[in-house]
Design a protein around this motif. Structure first.
Motif, PDB file in Angstrom:
ATOM      1  N   UNK A  58       0.851  -1.190   0.000  1.00  0.00           N
ATOM      2  CA  UNK A  58       0.000   0.000   0.000  1.00  0.00           C
ATOM      3  C   UNK A  58       0.886   1.239   0.000  1.00  0.00           C
ATOM      4  N   UNK A  59       0.296   2.374  -0.372  1.00  0.00           N
ATOM      5  CA  UNK A  59       1.109   3.592  -0.390  1.00  0.00           C
ATOM      6  C   UNK A  59       1.282   4.141   1.029  1.00  0.00           C
ATOM      7  N   UNK A  60       2.301   4.951   1.195  1.00  0.00           N
ATOM      8  CA  UNK A  60       2.677   5.465   2.511  1.00  0.00           C
ATOM      9  C   UNK A  60       1.566   6.295   3.149  1.00  0.00           C
ATOM     10  N   UNK A  61       0.881   7.102   2.359  1.00  0.00           N
ATOM     11  CA  UNK A  61      -0.197   7.945   2.909  1.00  0.00           C
ATOM     12  C   UNK A  61      -1.288   7.083   3.523  1.00  0.00           C
ATOM     13  N   UNK A  62      -1.727   6.068   2.794  1.00  0.00           N
ATOM     14  CA  UNK A  62      -2.749   5.158   3.315  1.00  0.00           C
ATOM     15  C   UNK A  62      -2.257   4.473   4.591  1.00  0.00           C
ATOM     16  N   UNK A  63      -1.012   3.996   4.573  1.00  0.00           N
ATOM     17  CA  UNK A  63      -0.467   3.294   5.735  1.00  0.00           C
ATOM     18  C   UNK A  63      -0.430   4.200   6.961  1.00  0.00           C
ATOM     19  N   UNK A  64       0.016   5.439   6.789  1.00  0.00           N
ATOM     20  CA  UNK A  64       0.098   6.368   7.926  1.00  0.00           C
ATOM     21  C   UNK A  64      -1.287   6.713   8.471  1.00  0.00           C
ATOM     22  N   UNK A  65      -2.256   6.915   7.580  1.00  0.00           N
ATOM     23  CA  UNK A  65      -3.624   7.203   8.024  1.00  0.00           C
ATOM     24  C   UNK A  65      -4.208   6.013   8.772  1.00  0.00           C
ATOM     25  N   UNK A  66      -3.947   4.826   8.276  1.00  0.00           N
ATOM     26  CA  UNK A  66      -4.441   3.620   8.919  1.00  0.00           C
ATOM     27  C   UNK A  66      -3.815   3.427  10.300  1.00  0.00           C
ATOM     28  N   UNK A  67      -2.515   3.665  10.406  1.00  0.00           N
ATOM     29  CA  UNK A  67      -1.841   3.551  11.708  1.00  0.00           C
ATOM     30  C   UNK A  67      -2.442   4.537  12.703  1.00  0.00           C
TER      31      UNK A  67
END
Length: 77
Positions: free
Chosen positions: A53-62
């Protein structure tokens, strides 16, 4: 219901990788995403990296996972 958590790849081996999940490191299988590289973000479920997944999605999910953990911790205190 299946739940996957985002993780950042910190080390890659032939069929596994070490990933960082919210500050904890664990080893996961990579058979479903053999093309991953160090620094990629993946969704981990049941000990396997399932997709990149892209970094933006990963950070939002975290951030959302952190909110859930904080809410649960506040209920038990």
């Amino acid at each position: 219901m299946c739940v996957g958590v985002p993780a950042r790849v910190v080390k890659k081996m032939e069929y596994s990788a070490v990933v960082d999940v919210m500050g904890s490191q664990t080893t996961v299988g990579t058979i479903f995403v053999p093309e991953l590289d160090i620094g990629d973000y993946v969704i981990v479920h049941a000990g396997q990296a399932m997709s990149i997944v892209d970094e933006t999605y990963a950070r939002q999910s975290v951030e959302e996972w952190r909110k859930l953990v904080d809410a649960r911790n506040s209920e038990t205190n």
